[in-house]
Design a protein around this motif. Structure first.
Motif, PDB file in Angstrom:
ATOM      1  N   UNK A   7       0.858  -1.176   0.000  1.00 26.64           N
ATOM      2  CA  UNK A   7       0.000   0.000   0.000  1.00 26.64           C
ATOM      3  C   UNK A   7       0.905   1.240   0.000  1.00 26.64           C
ATOM      4  N   UNK A   8       0.586   2.202  -0.855  1.00 24.66           N
ATOM      5  CA  UNK A   8       1.423   3.400  -0.971  1.00 24.66           C
ATOM      6  C   UNK A   8       0.821   4.525  -0.135  1.00 24.66           C
ATOM      7  N   UNK A  60       1.452   8.107  -1.345  1.00 24.14           N
ATOM      8  CA  UNK A  60       0.579   8.599  -2.426  1.00 24.14           C
ATOM      9  C   UNK A  60      -0.801   8.980  -1.876  1.00 24.14           C
ATOM     10  N   UNK A  61      -1.302   8.196  -0.925  1.00 20.87           N
ATOM     11  CA  UNK A  61      -2.605   8.517  -0.319  1.00 20.87           C
ATOM     12  C   UNK A  61      -2.507   9.867   0.388  1.00 20.87           C
ATOM     13  N   UNK A  68      -2.366  12.677  -2.175  1.00 24.42           N
ATOM     14  CA  UNK A  68      -3.577  12.856  -2.985  1.00 24.42           C
ATOM     15  C   UNK A  68      -4.700  13.517  -2.179  1.00 24.42           C
ATOM     16  N   UNK A  86      -9.046  19.681  -2.942  1.00 28.14           N
ATOM     17  CA  UNK A  86      -9.122  21.078  -3.402  1.00 28.14           C
ATOM     18  C   UNK A  86     -10.187  21.242  -4.490  1.00 28.14           C
ATOM     19  N   UNK A  87     -10.510  20.124  -5.197  1.00 30.01           N
ATOM     20  CA  UNK A  87     -11.549  20.195  -6.234  1.00 30.01           C
ATOM     21  C   UNK A  87     -12.861  20.646  -5.601  1.00 30.01           C
ATOM     22  N   UNK A  88     -13.152  20.100  -4.422  1.00 29.46           N
ATOM     23  CA  UNK A  88     -14.303  20.588  -3.641  1.00 29.46           C
ATOM     24  C   UNK A  88     -13.725  21.072  -2.309  1.00 29.46           C
ATOM     25  N   UNK A  89     -13.282  22.323  -2.289  1.00 29.86           N
ATOM     26  CA  UNK A  89     -12.419  22.817  -1.216  1.00 29.86           C
ATOM     27  C   UNK A  89     -12.983  22.670   0.203  1.00 29.86           C
ATOM     28  N   UNK A  90     -14.326  22.686   0.418  1.00 31.35           N
ATOM     29  CA  UNK A  90     -14.765  22.510   1.811  1.00 31.35           C
ATOM     30  C   UNK A  90     -14.305  21.184   2.427  1.00 31.35           C
ATOM     31  N   UNK A  91     -14.059  20.182   1.589  1.00 33.25           N
ATOM     32  CA  UNK A  91     -13.629  18.885   2.118  1.00 33.25           C
ATOM     33  C   UNK A  91     -12.191  18.916   2.653  1.00 33.25           C
ATOM     34  N   UNK A 147       7.865   1.895   2.096  1.00 33.72           N
ATOM     35  CA  UNK A 147       7.333   2.573   0.911  1.00 33.72           C
ATOM     36  C   UNK A 147       7.424   1.619  -0.277  1.00 33.72           C
ATOM     37  N   UNK A 168      -2.296   3.481  -8.390  1.00 34.57           N
ATOM     38  CA  UNK A 168      -2.200   4.765  -7.717  1.00 34.57           C
ATOM     39  C   UNK A 168      -1.876   4.627  -6.227  1.00 34.57           C
ATOM     40  N   UNK A 169      -2.675   3.876  -5.461  1.00 38.14           N
ATOM     41  CA  UNK A 169      -2.441   3.769  -4.024  1.00 38.14           C
ATOM     42  C   UNK A 169      -1.894   2.399  -3.618  1.00 38.14           C
ATOM     43  N   UNK A 170      -1.716   1.529  -4.576  1.00 35.67           N
ATOM     44  CA  UNK A 170      -1.232   0.194  -4.254  1.00 35.67           C
ATOM     45  C   UNK A 170      -0.361  -0.306  -5.402  1.00 35.67           C
ATOM     46  N   UNK A 183     -20.436  20.977  -8.779  1.00 39.40           N
ATOM     47  CA  UNK A 183     -20.147  21.965  -7.745  1.00 39.40           C
ATOM     48  C   UNK A 183     -19.698  23.288  -8.378  1.00 39.40           C
ATOM     49  N   UNK A 184     -18.797  23.172  -9.380  1.00 44.62           N
ATOM     50  CA  UNK A 184     -18.282  24.384 -10.022  1.00 44.62           C
ATOM     51  C   UNK A 184     -19.198  24.880 -11.146  1.00 44.62           C
TER      52      UNK A 184
END
Lengths: 224, 336
Positions: free
Chosen positions: A143-144, A147-148, A151, A157-162, A182, B38-40, B276-277
């Protein structure tokens, strides 16, 4: 011909011997093949023999003759159970003090070190990755976390309130997984560092924003 | 904990997708194939002493790499700029034709499949998919394997006629003399597709699909009814949908969910992000209040219509993925 097509895995039979190329009759792909001696090697199948009266028997198959003892736990294993993993110097497994010559030694221990012994593991040591048997059971996935961690603050940032949830989560992952293994091929921690920097900036921005909105009425009141 | 081995040499070729990527690395005694989601990362090792053959077949590969997508984004930015800078327009069109032509030519004529054979596997190397990469790959790997295994007999083409190469499933197909019926024979010996564990439905996937239906219905009602209650109902449905989508991912990852509803969940979350946008932009252009932009409910009738259509499409896709017929498991004589 018994070599299958790389594209459709059907037998290749129209060969150009000079160039070692073949055209697949099914898909029409032009195959270029590099063959190696392992293709012509004969691999003998493991066939455990029955144990006679008084002979050492396999730990997992009591009716089968033991051919070796596990180099990790010492259990006897039959031809079917033994996981052969090459050889090592005879004295490699001994502590350094025992490798030096002692006055009563019939055979000099330094010369004994030059001899080799088979490395054999039993299935249970391999499956539990016990001690040196770990070498026979290699990792197949990881498991990386770096990267998690990277990301989370960027994607949120796409839905900044999150970012109010993602930034602290990323920071926690970055700290908690700092020492975890790693990727096998990525050697640096730059993703974790970048994740922690970005998430810290987002947290600071949130703290500043909340503080600003909380104190604004007070400042207005002071001004009035 | 044992120390990780060091892989000093990255072999030529790197397949970079949006989510998946693949690369190959050379160690002193083996080739490491790394496939990443991506994550694995997943690893496969091919020991140099065990490699029987490497075959490269020329074929078309229409892969859109992340680099190609980056170029596409740059071109799109240039296209937007050309609306205000008129002399750029012909150059943008020429660039589009050149780039598309180059991509088509390379994908159709300069691509390949590379497969590596050992006694127990016949795996494709996803990182090697262009002919020039395959050539460089072989230039590095072939001498190393020969160093370990030695040289093969020059008459190997005749010698291997009597020998099986690759794992059992491939060997069985190979033993049969190729004929007109060859594809049928091959199908009969090929392994059935792997069946994942878990159920076709979980409570999370059901809730997710139900919220899609509710959202579509609420969108349709919202055309004539612009009440605040309905707007907040839509926002609540969207939030419940996102929570259900997260649990769908968890179920899928834990092996509780067998169907591929998670793909619909990914698509839906991407659409929610765009909405949203889009919503903020549409509301701003319509001269609406700024606080509406923070809601997840569509702000205008156009966006509402698009959202309703998407919800129905996602619902249909989710139902198909849940209830479509599955590949049959091989059964024993006892029917287990």
């Amino acid at each position: 011909m018994p070599i299958p097509c790389a594209r459709c895995e059907m037998p290749l039979n129209k060969w150009e011997p000079d160039t070692a190329t073949a055209v697949c009759r099914l898909c029409g792909s032009n195959n270029s093949v590099r063959a190696f001696p392992a293709m012509l090697a004969n691999a003998a199948a493991a066939r455990p023999e029955s144990a006679m009266e008084g002979e050492a028997a396999c730990f997992d198959h009591p009716g089968k003759r033991a051919v070796a003892a596990c180099s990790q736990c010492g259990r006897y294993v039959c031809g079917l159970c033994s996981v052969d993993f090459g050889a090592e110097p005879l004295a490699a497994g001994l502590p350094a003090a025992q490798r030096q010559n002692q006055p009563g030694d019939a055979v000099p221990r330094e010369s004994a070190a030059a001899e080799t012994t088979r490395l054999v593991w039993c299935p249970s040591c391999v499956s539990t990755r016990a001690g040196r048997a770990q070498a026979a059971n290699l990792e197949t996935s990881r498991m990386l976390y770096d990267s998690i961690a990277l990301t989370l603050p960027l994607a949120s940032l796409i839905m900044w309130p999150f970012t109010i949830i993602a930034a602290p989560a990323s920071l926690v992952i970055g700290i908690a997984k700092w020492k975890s293994p790693r990727s096998l091929v990525r050697r640096t921690r730059w993703r974790l560092v970048a994740a922690m920097v970005i998430s810290s900036i987002e947290i600071v921005a949130w703290v500043w924003g909340i503080a600003y909105f909380l104190t604004r009425p007070l400042m207005r009141g002071t001004g009035a | 904990m044992t120390k990780d081995p060091i892989y000093p040499l990255k072999l030529p070729g790197h397949r970079r997708g949006i989510i998946n990527s693949a690369s190959a690395w050379l160690a002193p005694d083996h080739i490491l194939l790394v496939t990443s989601q991506r994550f694995k990362e997943e690893y496969k090792r091919y020991y140099l002493r065990d490699i029987q053959a490497i075959a490269i077949a020329r074929t078309s590969r229409f892969h859109l790499s992340s680099r190609a997508l980056f170029v596409l984004v740059l071109w799109f930015i240039a296209l937007i700029m050309s609306f205000s800078i008129s002399f750029m327009t012909p150059w943008v069109i020429v660039a589009a034709i050149t780039l598309a032509g180059a991509w088509l030519y390379i994908s159709a004529d300069r691509s390949c499949v590379c497969r590596i054979y050992t006694a127990v596997s016949s795996d494709p190397l996803p990182s090697v998919y262009r002919t020039w990469t395959a050539r460089k790959f072989l230039e590095i790997v072939e001498p190393r394997i020969r160093e370990v295994q030695g040289e093969i007999d020059p008459g190997w083409i005749d010698a291997v006629a009597q020998r099986p190469v690759g794992p059992e499933t491939v060997r069985d197909s190979v033993r049969t003399t190729p004929s007109i019926e060859a594809p049928a024979i091959f199908e009969s010996v090929s392994e059935p597709p792997e069946v994942r564990p878990g159920n076709l439905r979980t409570p999370a996937s059901d809730i997710f699909l139900a919220t899609l239906l509710l959202e579509a219905v609420a969108d349709v009602f919202a055309f004539s009814n612009h009440s605040t209650a309905l707007t907040w109902t839509l926002t609540g449905i969207a939030l419940a949908q996102m929570a259900a989508a997260i649990f769908v991912f968890v179920d899928r990852n834990r092996g509780r969910l067998r169907s591929s509803v998670h793909k619909v969940a990914i698509a839906k979350l991407i659409w929610v992000s765009l909405l949203f946008y889009t919503d903020a932009f549409a509301v701003a252009r319509a001269g609406g209040k700024a606080d509406l932009a923070l809601r997840l409910a569509p702000g205008t009738n156009i966006v509402r219509g698009i959202d309703a259509v998407f919800s129905i499409a996602f619902l249909a896709a989710g139902l198909v993925l849940t209830y479509r017929p599955e590949p049959r498991r091989p059964t024993t004589l006892l029917g287990s």
